[in-house]
Design a protein around this motif. Sequence first.
Motif, mmCIF file in Angstrom:
data_model
loop_
_atom_site.group_PDB
_atom_site.id
_atom_site.type_symbol
_atom_site.label_atom_id
_atom_site.label_comp_id
_atom_site.label_asym_id
_atom_site.label_seq_id
_atom_site.Cartn_x
_atom_site.Cartn_y
_atom_site.Cartn_z
ATOM 1 N N UNK A 37 0.830 -1.206 0.000
ATOM 2 C CA UNK A 37 0.000 0.000 0.000
ATOM 3 C C UNK A 37 0.863 1.255 0.000
ATOM 4 N N UNK A 38 1.914 1.263 0.801
ATOM 5 C CA UNK A 38 2.771 2.447 0.890
ATOM 6 C C UNK A 38 3.516 2.696 -0.409
ATOM 7 N N UNK A 43 3.811 8.091 -4.700
ATOM 8 C CA UNK A 43 3.796 9.247 -5.604
ATOM 9 C C UNK A 43 2.795 10.303 -5.157
ATOM 10 N N UNK A 44 1.616 9.871 -4.760
ATOM 11 C CA UNK A 44 0.604 10.843 -4.318
ATOM 12 C C UNK A 44 -0.225 10.238 -3.165
ATOM 13 N N UNK A 45 0.296 10.340 -1.954
ATOM 14 C CA UNK A 45 -0.412 9.754 -0.810
ATOM 15 C C UNK A 45 -1.739 10.450 -0.538
ATOM 16 N N UNK A 46 -2.739 9.654 -0.266
ATOM 17 C CA UNK A 46 -4.067 10.153 0.080
ATOM 18 C C UNK A 46 -4.183 10.222 1.612
ATOM 19 N N UNK A 47 -5.301 10.755 2.073
ATOM 20 C CA UNK A 47 -5.533 10.853 3.518
ATOM 21 C C UNK A 47 -5.571 9.476 4.165
#
Length: 121
Positions: A37-38, A43-47
């Motif tokens: 998941x990480x 590139x663009x981590x969500x909340x």
Amino acid sequence: MSRNPNPASFFHAPKTAAELTTLMLMSPFVIGTRLTQFSMAAASPQAKDRDEVSRMLSEKMQAAGESIVAMNLATIEAMTSLAMATVFGSGRSSNHGDTILSAGLKPYSQRVRANRKRLAQ
């Protein structure tokens, strides 16, 4: 003089064995799922990704605190039990080391079980 030791006396830790087995079998799944998941979210981590990192760290801190308290309480209980057995002369045999260690491992194995269940969905 040869002694024939009882093999069961060397490994009489059923509670600890259960906790360690849980950690051994479920931890790799949780670690692998989180790392996947990480890496996907790098590139663009969500909340939700940030929440998972926060949850991971806070769970570890809580488990460590609970583990310390549980081991201290189990140690006090073992010492009290041994003192009472000495005072009253009851030669009660118990594996206090197993009880103390399993009390310390339990918070970790509970969290690993819960995380495996949650991440498998």
